[in-house]
Scaffold this motif. Sequence first.
Motif, PDB file in Angstrom:
ATOM      1  N   ILE A 131       0.872  -1.174   0.000  1.00 31.98           N
ATOM      2  CA  ILE A 131       0.000   0.000   0.000  1.00 31.98           C
ATOM      3  C   ILE A 131       0.904   1.216   0.000  1.00 31.98           C
ATOM      4  CG2 ILE A 131      -1.814   1.275   1.176  1.00 31.98           C
ATOM      5  CD1 ILE A 131      -2.661  -1.316   2.536  1.00 31.98           C
ATOM      6  N   THR A 132       0.652   2.133  -0.919  1.00 32.44           N
ATOM      7  CA  THR A 132       1.468   3.343  -0.996  1.00 32.44           C
ATOM      8  C   THR A 132       0.583   4.569  -0.979  1.00 32.44           C
ATOM      9  OG1 THR A 132       3.354   4.356  -2.142  1.00 32.44           O
ATOM     10  CG2 THR A 132       1.543   3.584  -3.525  1.00 32.44           C
ATOM     11  N   GLY A 133       1.199   5.724  -0.805  1.00 27.77           N
ATOM     12  CA  GLY A 133       0.476   6.981  -0.786  1.00 27.77           C
ATOM     13  C   GLY A 133       1.447   8.125  -0.571  1.00 27.77           C
ATOM     14  N   VAL A 134       0.922   9.339  -0.488  1.00 25.98           N
ATOM     15  CA  VAL A 134       1.772  10.523  -0.351  1.00 25.98           C
ATOM     16  C   VAL A 134       1.963  10.933   1.102  1.00 25.98           C
ATOM     17  CG1 VAL A 134       1.051  11.343  -2.620  1.00 25.98           C
ATOM     18  CG2 VAL A 134      -0.127  12.189  -0.579  1.00 25.98           C
ATOM     19  N   ASP A 135       1.162  10.364   2.009  1.00 27.03           N
ATOM     20  CA  ASP A 135       1.253  10.731   3.423  1.00 27.03           C
ATOM     21  C   ASP A 135       1.643   9.518   4.261  1.00 27.03           C
ATOM     22  OD1 ASP A 135       0.314  13.544   4.518  1.00 27.03           O
ATOM     23  OD2 ASP A 135      -0.785  13.172   2.658  1.00 27.03           O
ATOM     24  N   MET A 136       2.825   9.576   4.855  1.00 27.74           N
ATOM     25  CA  MET A 136       3.297   8.466   5.676  1.00 27.74           C
ATOM     26  C   MET A 136       2.461   8.312   6.929  1.00 27.74           C
ATOM     27  SD  MET A 136       5.724   6.340   4.925  1.00 27.74           S
ATOM     28  CE  MET A 136       5.142   4.798   5.651  1.00 27.74           C
ATOM     29  N   SER A 137       1.770   9.364   7.340  1.00 27.15           N
ATOM     30  CA  SER A 137       0.921   9.278   8.528  1.00 27.15           C
ATOM     31  C   SER A 137      -0.229   8.300   8.306  1.00 27.15           C
ATOM     32  CB  SER A 137       0.382  10.659   8.885  1.00 27.15           C
ATOM     33  OG  SER A 137      -0.247  11.265   7.764  1.00 27.15           O
ATOM     34  N   CYS A 138      -0.881   8.398   7.155  1.00 31.38           N
ATOM     35  CA  CYS A 138      -1.959   7.456   6.817  1.00 31.38           C
ATOM     36  C   CYS A 138      -1.410   6.039   6.696  1.00 31.38           C
ATOM     37  CB  CYS A 138      -2.619   7.862   5.499  1.00 31.38           C
ATOM     38  SG  CYS A 138      -3.418   9.477   5.531  1.00 31.38           S
TER      39      CYS A 138
ATOM     40  N   SER B 135      -0.803  -9.558   8.765  1.00 33.51           N
ATOM     41  CA  SER B 135      -0.728  -9.526   7.309  1.00 33.51           C
ATOM     42  C   SER B 135       0.715  -9.342   6.831  1.00 33.51           C
ATOM     43  CB  SER B 135      -1.583  -8.379   6.764  1.00 33.51           C
ATOM     44  OG  SER B 135      -1.433  -8.255   5.358  1.00 33.51           O
ATOM     45  N   LYS B 136       1.011  -9.898   5.666  1.00 31.69           N
ATOM     46  CA  LYS B 136       2.334  -9.740   5.060  1.00 31.69           C
ATOM     47  C   LYS B 136       2.397  -8.523   4.142  1.00 31.69           C
ATOM     48  CE  LYS B 136       3.484 -14.673   5.198  1.00 31.69           C
ATOM     49  NZ  LYS B 136       3.884 -15.876   4.408  1.00 31.69           N
ATOM     50  N   VAL B 137       1.267  -7.861   3.941  1.00 27.70           N
ATOM     51  CA  VAL B 137       1.239  -6.666   3.102  1.00 27.70           C
ATOM     52  C   VAL B 137       2.043  -5.550   3.776  1.00 27.70           C
ATOM     53  CG1 VAL B 137      -0.254  -4.870   2.129  1.00 27.70           C
ATOM     54  CG2 VAL B 137      -0.968  -7.266   2.062  1.00 27.70           C
ATOM     55  N   LYS B 138       2.834  -4.835   2.976  1.00 28.56           N
ATOM     56  CA  LYS B 138       3.697  -3.782   3.501  1.00 28.56           C
ATOM     57  C   LYS B 138       3.252  -2.412   3.001  1.00 28.56           C
ATOM     58  CE  LYS B 138       7.711  -6.877   3.617  1.00 28.56           C
ATOM     59  NZ  LYS B 138       9.101  -7.094   3.135  1.00 28.56           N
ATOM     60  N   VAL B 139       3.689  -1.374   3.699  1.00 34.37           N
ATOM     61  CA  VAL B 139       3.435  -0.010   3.257  1.00 34.37           C
ATOM     62  C   VAL B 139       4.756   0.637   2.842  1.00 34.37           C
ATOM     63  CG1 VAL B 139       1.454   0.196   4.801  1.00 34.37           C
ATOM     64  CG2 VAL B 139       3.676   1.057   5.544  1.00 34.37           C
ATOM     65  N   LEU B 140       4.684   1.489   1.817  1.00 29.11           N
ATOM     66  CA  LEU B 140       5.849   2.228   1.339  1.00 29.11           C
ATOM     67  C   LEU B 140       5.399   3.612   0.894  1.00 29.11           C
ATOM     68  CD1 LEU B 140       7.895  -0.216  -0.950  1.00 29.11           C
ATOM     69  CD2 LEU B 140       8.679   0.833   1.179  1.00 29.11           C
ATOM     70  N   HIS B 141       6.122   4.627   1.297  1.00 27.93           N
ATOM     71  CA  HIS B 141       5.836   5.957   0.773  1.00 27.93           C
ATOM     72  C   HIS B 141       6.100   5.959  -0.731  1.00 27.93           C
ATOM     73  CE1 HIS B 141       6.216  10.275  -0.023  1.00 27.93           C
ATOM     74  NE2 HIS B 141       5.440  10.427   1.049  1.00 27.93           N
ATOM     75  N   ILE B 142       5.321   6.711  -1.468  1.00 27.52           N
ATOM     76  CA  ILE B 142       5.435   6.710  -2.922  1.00 27.52           C
ATOM     77  C   ILE B 142       6.832   7.113  -3.399  1.00 27.52           C
ATOM     78  CG2 ILE B 142       4.580   9.083  -3.138  1.00 27.52           C
ATOM     79  CD1 ILE B 142       3.123   8.150  -5.702  1.00 27.52           C
ATOM     80  N   ALA B 143       7.522   7.946  -2.638  1.00 26.05           N
ATOM     81  CA  ALA B 143       8.882   8.355  -3.032  1.00 26.05           C
ATOM     82  C   ALA B 143       9.818   7.169  -3.116  1.00 26.05           C
ATOM     83  CB  ALA B 143       9.417   9.389  -2.046  1.00 26.05           C
ATOM     84  N   GLU B 144       9.623   6.178  -2.247  1.00 18.15           N
ATOM     85  CA  GLU B 144      10.487   5.004  -2.249  1.00 18.15           C
ATOM     86  C   GLU B 144      10.298   4.185  -3.518  1.00 18.15           C
ATOM     87  OE1 GLU B 144      11.120   3.142   1.831  1.00 18.15           O
ATOM     88  OE2 GLU B 144       9.236   4.250   2.152  1.00 18.15           O
ATOM     89  N   ILE B 145       9.056   4.076  -3.973  1.00 18.26           N
ATOM     90  CA  ILE B 145       8.781   3.329  -5.195  1.00 18.26           C
ATOM     91  C   ILE B 145       9.303   4.099  -6.405  1.00 18.26           C
ATOM     92  CG2 ILE B 145       6.958   2.435  -6.698  1.00 18.26           C
ATOM     93  CD1 ILE B 145       5.315   1.877  -4.209  1.00 18.26           C
ATOM     94  N   LEU B 146       9.053   5.396  -6.448  1.00 21.14           N
ATOM     95  CA  LEU B 146       9.483   6.206  -7.599  1.00 21.14           C
ATOM     96  C   LEU B 146      10.997   6.293  -7.686  1.00 21.14           C
ATOM     97  CD1 LEU B 146       6.910   9.154  -7.379  1.00 21.14           C
ATOM     98  CD2 LEU B 146       6.749   7.047  -8.739  1.00 21.14           C
ATOM     99  N   ASN B 147      11.665   6.248  -6.547  1.00 25.37           N
ATOM    100  CA  ASN B 147      13.122   6.317  -6.513  1.00 25.37           C
ATOM    101  C   ASN B 147      13.770   4.981  -6.822  1.00 25.37           C
ATOM    102  OD1 ASN B 147      15.642   7.723  -5.961  1.00 25.37           O
ATOM    103  ND2 ASN B 147      15.729   6.554  -4.046  1.00 25.37           N
ATOM    104  N   GLY B 148      12.991   3.895  -6.725  1.00 23.65           N
ATOM    105  CA  GLY B 148      13.552   2.567  -6.916  1.00 23.65           C
ATOM    106  C   GLY B 148      13.958   2.000  -5.582  1.00 23.65           C
ATOM    107  N   VAL B 149      13.084   1.201  -4.987  1.00 26.12           N
ATOM    108  CA  VAL B 149      13.326   0.653  -3.647  1.00 26.12           C
ATOM    109  C   VAL B 149      14.600  -0.173  -3.658  1.00 26.12           C
ATOM    110  CG1 VAL B 149      12.371  -0.732  -1.770  1.00 26.12           C
ATOM    111  CG2 VAL B 149      10.855   0.617  -3.212  1.00 26.12           C
ATOM    112  N   ARG B 150      15.420   0.033  -2.644  1.00 25.29           N
ATOM    113  CA  ARG B 150      16.696  -0.713  -2.582  1.00 25.29           C
ATOM    114  C   ARG B 150      16.459  -2.138  -2.127  1.00 25.29           C
ATOM    115  NH1 ARG B 150      20.169   3.959   0.616  1.00 25.29           N
ATOM    116  NH2 ARG B 150      20.146   5.492  -1.042  1.00 25.29           N
TER     117      ARG B 150
END
Length: 245
Positions: A210-217, A230-245
């Motif tokens: 699950i991603t989004g622009v607000d890390m608070s949500c 759950s095994k589902v993870k959250v990532l701020h959208i910047a991490e995906i756009l930057n290429g998650v390490r």
Amino acid sequence: MTVGLLIPCYVDQFYPNAAIACLELLEKLGVTVVYPKNQTCCGQPMANSGFEHLTHGCDELFVKNFAEFDYIVAPSGSCVLHIRDHLHDEANPEKAAHISSRIYEFTSFLTDVLKVQSLPAKFPHKVGVHQSCHGQRGLHLSSMSELVAPEFSKPGSLLKMVEGIEIVHLGRTDECCGFGGTFCVVEEAVSSKMGKDRVADHLEHGAEYITGVDMSCLMHMEGILRREGSKVKVLHIAEILNGVR
């Protein structure tokens, strides 16, 4: 172009990778980024709780830290909206007005100012996108389902540039997660139920992240995901756009 990077308190303390991704991607895109080391809370929690008259110190320090930049960018729609609507400094009203007109949420800066057309990112996963209320209804980052109007999403347009990503379609595309800043404290039961409903929509449609622009949500939903095992993870959208390490 010189950008002052505003990092919200909770990102600084709990999700530094989101801040690092924001910085790295801006620099990859040729932006000169400065992080004012004396920055503190923008004052939003106090204002949201009805104590805006006590935020003068936050406002004055914010103006002192960010007045000289061409733009101010933050990976948080809620903090940006607060500064746009509520920043005041009686001693420096022109500087406060300049900041309010030049502060951008991260994805809107990429789309509206830098006008990014491509990104060298790859993320081969099924991703659910959470539309945060402040960003959607306050900053107009995406269309609102209750309006008869053309659909758009600034975060969504950027995610479509990521190789291999699959955006899952949710049943309720712009429903609130229930976080709401101090709302999750004063209305804990309601907030929790709203969060569970929001998470369930993502799980029902097969999201791996699950991603989004607000890390608070995302933080709010991450807590629910963890309690449910759950095994589902959250990532701020910047991490995906930057290429998650």
